[in-house]
Scaffold this active site. Structure first.
Site, mmCIF file in Angstrom:
data_model
loop_
_atom_site.group_PDB
_atom_site.id
_atom_site.type_symbol
_atom_site.label_atom_id
_atom_site.label_comp_id
_atom_site.label_asym_id
_atom_site.label_seq_id
_atom_site.Cartn_x
_atom_site.Cartn_y
_atom_site.Cartn_z
ATOM 1 N N GLY A 1 16.842 43.962 32.516
ATOM 2 C CA GLY A 1 17.616 44.339 33.689
ATOM 3 C C GLY A 1 16.922 43.940 34.981
ATOM 4 O O GLY A 1 15.826 43.370 34.987
ATOM 5 N N HIS B 1 26.210 33.503 26.530
ATOM 6 C CA HIS B 1 27.647 33.722 26.683
ATOM 7 C C HIS B 1 28.324 32.501 27.286
ATOM 8 O O HIS B 1 27.801 31.863 28.203
ATOM 9 C CB HIS B 1 27.907 34.964 27.531
ATOM 10 C CG HIS B 1 27.394 36.222 26.913
ATOM 11 N ND1 HIS B 1 27.156 37.374 27.627
ATOM 12 C CD2 HIS B 1 27.068 36.511 25.625
ATOM 13 C CE1 HIS B 1 26.717 38.318 26.803
ATOM 14 N NE2 HIS B 1 26.650 37.811 25.589
ATOM 15 N N LEU B 2 29.526 32.204 26.784
ATOM 16 C CA LEU B 2 30.167 30.924 27.103
ATOM 17 C C LEU B 2 30.474 30.744 28.585
ATOM 18 O O LEU B 2 30.136 29.697 29.156
ATOM 19 C CB LEU B 2 31.458 30.768 26.291
ATOM 20 C CG LEU B 2 32.235 29.472 26.538
ATOM 21 C CD1 LEU B 2 31.402 28.252 26.194
ATOM 22 C CD2 LEU B 2 33.538 29.482 25.736
ATOM 23 N N SER C 1 13.124 45.343 31.250
ATOM 24 C CA SER C 1 12.711 44.236 30.380
ATOM 25 C C SER C 1 13.735 43.110 30.427
ATOM 26 O O SER C 1 13.381 41.930 30.312
ATOM 27 C CB SER C 1 12.531 44.726 28.938
ATOM 28 O OG SER C 1 13.730 45.291 28.439
ATOM 29 N N TYR D 1 21.304 42.212 14.869
ATOM 30 C CA TYR D 1 21.839 42.871 16.056
ATOM 31 C C TYR D 1 23.056 43.721 15.698
ATOM 32 O O TYR D 1 23.115 44.921 15.999
ATOM 33 C CB TYR D 1 22.197 41.842 17.113
ATOM 34 C CG TYR D 1 23.072 42.387 18.218
ATOM 35 C CD1 TYR D 1 22.615 43.398 19.064
ATOM 36 C CD2 TYR D 1 24.375 41.902 18.405
ATOM 37 C CE1 TYR D 1 23.431 43.919 20.064
ATOM 38 C CE2 TYR D 1 25.186 42.414 19.407
ATOM 39 C CZ TYR D 1 24.711 43.412 20.230
ATOM 40 O OH TYR D 1 25.524 43.920 21.209
ATOM 41 N N ALA E 1 21.302 50.742 26.978
ATOM 42 C CA ALA E 1 20.011 50.099 26.741
ATOM 43 C C ALA E 1 19.922 49.588 25.310
ATOM 44 O O ALA E 1 20.115 50.351 24.363
ATOM 45 C CB ALA E 1 18.879 51.083 27.021
ATOM 46 N N ALA E 2 19.640 48.286 25.166
ATOM 47 C CA ALA E 2 19.576 47.694 23.822
ATOM 48 C C ALA E 2 19.017 46.287 23.883
ATOM 49 O O ALA E 2 19.050 45.629 24.929
ATOM 50 C CB ALA E 2 20.969 47.653 23.190
#
Length: 332
Positions: free
Chosen positions: A44, A192-193, A42, A146, A79-80
């Site tokens: 990956g 992510h920066l 989903s 989260y 997985a998350a």
């Protein structure tokens, strides 16, 4: 290296087609372990599954309920669902996708007698800390769904370890960055920066936004702890070897030093040779001034020492990966 670390294990890596999971799976295979990657793809990528791993496409919990019957030495659970903004807009997706899935995985491990678990947790469990660096003893007050879902899983793991003798370790990551050869960061929605800044260098963004320049930090921008993904992966192997039956141990993973947003942008400019325009925007609600790990416990108990703490090196590895995905040759 201890005798436990020399012993090859048969392992399941859930989420092993994702960023951190793929690097960890690759390092496990190189160390001689037998690895089965489970990922529903989903978020990956099938081509991120390392060569040498057996791959099963499917839901982590559903697959584990039958797969673990083959007999495994441990599970590394990556997985998350992991987007903070989405977690606030669609909390059910996170309580089901993170917590319910993990509870089913824990039950499958109990039924089949799988003895070890290393869980991918997060510094988001701490929320807005009272001080920095942040030790594992800091109050856990997550500010988003989260982080709350990851903390709930940590609590569940503690219960299962005590009741069923599970040997469990949770690793609370700070800001993971960098790449490992063909394995790197490529999210459909990038938050992510470092990869965001590099997208300016590749022409996929016009500029990078600096959210706030009035923080009580050296240059006024927020400070974060960046850990190289390979150092992170290596900590997982040490956690597997160091897990103790009936115990749930929790470790922060970070370098213990922080870099500001401006420092990250400047490092990206130096590595890429691109000017990378930046614009200042208002602070985002809930963004702390500094999030830096106190990672002494992992060093003392696991024998883990980050070896790739240089910001330019972290950015350089990420840039080489980014360029390779675009079919270009990265600068040395």
């Amino acid at each position: 290296m201890t005798e436990n670390e020399r012993t090859a294990m048969k392992l399941v890596v859930t989420g092993g087609a994702g960023y951190v999971g793929s690097v960890c799976a690759a390092r496990l295979i190189e160390a001689g372990h037998e690895v089965v990657v489970v990922d529903d793809l989903s978020t990956g990528h099938a081509d991120a599954v390392p060569g040498g791993a057996r791959f099963i496409e499917g839901d982590a919990a559903e697959t584990a309920e039958t797969l673990l019957g083959e007999g495994f030495d441990g599970v590394l659970h990556f997985a998350a669902k992991s987007l903070v903004g989405e977690s606030m807009q669609d909390p059910g997706k996170y309580w089901n996708g993170n917590v319910v899935t993990s509870l089913r995985l824990l039950d499958a491990m109990r039924v089949h007698g799988t003895p070890r678990l290393v869980f991918s947790s997060t510094a988001a469990t701490y929320g807005e800390p009272d001080s920095s660096p942040i030790p594992e003893s800091a109050a856990t007050r997550p500010t988003n769904t989260y982080g709350a879902s990851k903390l709930a899983i940590d609590h569940a793991i503690t219960s299962y370890a005590r009741a069923h003798g599970l040997a469990a370790v949770s690793l609370r990551y700070f800001n993971v960055a960098g790449a490992y050869g063909a394995y790197g960061e490529r999210h459909a929605t990038e938050t992510h920066l470092i990869p965001i800044v590099l997208q300016v260098a590749t022409g996929d963004r016009e500029q990078v936004q600096i959210y706030g320049e009035d923080y009580p930090t050296e240059d006024g921008t927020a400070v974060r702890d960046y850990i190289h993904v390979v150092d992170l992966a290596d900590a997982h192997q040490l956690a597997l070897a160091g897990a103790a039956a009936g115990e749930h141990r929790i470790y922060n993973l970070g370098n213990g030093t922080g870099f500001s947003v401006r420092q990250v942008i400047e490092a990206c400019r130096e590595v890429t040779g691109h000017p990378i325009p930046a614009a200042v925007a208002p602070r985002r609600e809930g963004d702390p001034a500094a999030l830096v790990a106190a990672a002494g416990r992992a060093r003392e108990e696991l024998g883990w020492t980050p070896e790739r703490a240089d910001l330019a090196g972290i950015v350089g590895d990420a840039w080489r990966f980014t360029q390779s995905r675009r079919g270009a040759t990265a600068p040395r």
